[in-house]
Motif scaffolding. Structure first.
Motif, PDB file in Angstrom:
ATOM      1  N   GLY A 391       0.802  -1.218   0.000  1.00 14.10           N
ATOM      2  CA  GLY A 391       0.000   0.000   0.000  1.00 14.10           C
ATOM      3  C   GLY A 391       0.829   1.260   0.000  1.00 14.10           C
ATOM      4  N   LYS A 435      -5.359   1.450  -4.399  1.00 10.45           N
ATOM      5  CA  LYS A 435      -4.544   0.701  -3.427  1.00 10.45           C
ATOM      6  C   LYS A 435      -3.965   1.645  -2.382  1.00 10.45           C
ATOM      7  CE  LYS A 435      -3.008  -3.186  -6.369  1.00 10.45           C
ATOM      8  NZ  LYS A 435      -3.514  -2.796  -7.688  1.00 10.45           N
ATOM      9  N   ALA A 439      -4.983   1.848   1.626  1.00 12.70           N
ATOM     10  CA  ALA A 439      -3.958   1.627   2.651  1.00 12.70           C
ATOM     11  C   ALA A 439      -3.904   2.774   3.648  1.00 12.70           C
ATOM     12  CB  ALA A 439      -2.597   1.437   1.993  1.00 12.70           C
TER      13      ALA A 439
END
Length: 475
Positions: A391, A435, A439
């Motif tokens: 991430g 992503k 994260a």
């Protein structure tokens, strides 16, 4: 369709997706000022896409800062000199799956569907115009002419961002999370070989990443070191401006002809790179580094068509000396004298080269700390890249750094080794932005885990208020 109609369509699409709404993160207070949940450093295409991603996640206490003037973020109107983008036009990016936010929708709103059919590759200046529209239609919180000087870890999971610049609201910002969306150069520095930097006066050379006044080089003879796409972009730009001769020097016997990015775009490697083992990641990027991204056929043909264009293959620069105010370059084929040198030798990714990271860089784990590659694959340039989580979070070499680095995320070119094509290519942003956003949001949630769970366990707001009385009918 007009742009006004498209703007309304964007708002309608976002409304259908329930875009916006109250933030789920509880605000924090601090004696030193406002605490942002996220500060994004860099207002180019990556920073804008990330900002939109956070707003979709109902994280609106964010700020984007960029050191450039408004409308000049990123390379597109500064040092990028290609006529068109190299990315295929059909690949989407920071629209994040919303059709009305795609470049195609923006283009067709002005030129119609037939206008899109006529486009071969996206013109560079129009890509920048699209980014300006994207920022405006989404009302993204960007502040320009603000430069990050230093990231200072603070107590309570915060970071002090020391800033300067004409647009800076103060000399310091507080942030829980920091995303370094700082582009291709943001993970290190542009590379100029010592034989040039140490021997040639600064006014006689420039890296392709700099602003180059080609107007003052009209009628002059210049040399370009490097065989990648940027070298030919600069050769064409220089010759079109009036430079008499542009000589491109390449150390290889033949120009690279294979572009691994095209295979990555089709094979699932961009989308799924994060699930590879370290061994596979290293082997992939080590192989990637063996290829200099070749110029597109149209870029090469455009440059080669000029009478003043010269290509020197198998011609590494062995030495550079000054003679009579000119730079004399020695190659295996002999000596050449030039009025100016243009350096297209790429960049080096290494956190130690970034002044804003000087308080934390000693703790940042590099690939050399986490993986020892076989000798046939080992690459010093790759080893210096930061070793990031899937991430994009920085990881630490030591226990002390775990606290200092928590909350720092790298979304620039140096994420290549850990996360593949992400912020390093337009074709990577479509998958990389979600992503990263996920994260960061996960980390914010876990940081507040105790309070969130406590609120959940105490929650006692009655929703069901109906009552039932048995009917006496039919008895």
């Amino acid at each position: 369709m007009s742009l006004e109609t498209l703007n309304q369509r964007v708002q309608d699409d976002l409304a259908y997706l329930a875009y916006g709404g109250a933030d789920w993160i509880r605000p924090r207070e601090h004696d030193e000022g406002h605490i942002y949940d996220v500060v994004i450093v860099g207002g180019g295409q990556s920073g804008l896409g990330v900002a939109f991603g956070f707003l979709r996640e109902r994280i609106s206490n964010i700020l984007v800062i960029d050191e450039n003037a408004a409308g000049l973020e990123g390379p597109w109107e500064t040092y990028a000199r290609m006529v068109t983008l190299r990315t295929p036009k059909h690949l989407t990016s920071i629209d994040l799956g919303i059709p009305s936010l795609t470049f195609r929708a923006w283009w067709e709103a002005q030129a119609g569907p037939s206008g899109w059919d006529e486009v071969d590759k996206i013109p560079r200046s129009e890509w920048m115009n699209y980014l300006r529209w994207y920022r405006d239609v989404l009302k993204l919180p960007v502040v320009n002419e603000v430069k990050l000087r230093l990231i200072e870890p603070a107590d309570g999971g915060l970071h002090r961002l020391h800033i300067t610049g004409a647009g800076a609201p103060s000399n310091m910002l507080l942030a829980r999370k920091v995303v370094l969306a700082t582009g291709i150069q943001g993970g290190g520095e542009w590379h100029v070989p010592p034989m040039i930097a140490e021997k040639v006066p600064r006014h006689l050379y420039a890296h392709t990443s700099e602003l180059i006044d080609y107007e003052r080089l009209k009628g002059k003879r210049i040399a370009i070191l490097g065989g990648g796409a940027s070298a030919f972009d600069n050769a064409n730009f220089a010759l079109a401006t009036g430079v008499a001769e542009a000589h491109v020097f390449v150390r290889r016997e033949q120009l690279p002809s294979v572009n691994p990015i095209r295979q990555m775009e089709q094979s699932g490697m961009i989308e799924r790179f994060h699930v590879l083992s370290d061994e596979d990641k290293y082997a992939t990027i080590s192989h990637f580094f063996k290829y200099n991204q070749p110029p597109t056929n149209d870029t090469f043909n455009r440059a080669a068509a000029w009478p003043g264009f010269q290509l020197h293959l198998h011609a590494p620069w062995l030495d550079v000396q000054m003679k009579d105010g000119k730079a004399v370059v020695t190659t295996p084929q002999g000596q050449h004298s030039f009025d100016f040198l243009v350096i297209s030798t790429g960049m080096v990714s290494d956190p130690s080269l970034r002044p804003e990271l000087r308080m934390v860089e000693a703790h940042i784990a590099r690939w050399a700390d986490r993986f020892q590659a076989p000798m046939e694959q080992r690459n010093a340039l790759l080893d210096a890249h930061p070793y990031l989580s899937p991430g994009f979070a920085m990881t630490s070499r030591d226990e002390e750094g775990q606290v200092k680095l928590r909350g720092l995320f790298v979304f620039n070119y140096s994420a290549l080794a850990s996360c593949g094509l992400s912020a390093s290519a337009i074709s990577g942003t479509k998958n990389a932005v979600p992503k990263l956003v996920s994260a960061v949001a996960d980390q914010l949630f876990l940081d507040d885990r105790e309070q969130i769970l406590e609120q959940f366990l105490k929650y006692n707001e009655q929703e069901f208020t109906a009552s039932w009385v048995k009917s006496e009918v039919g008895i």
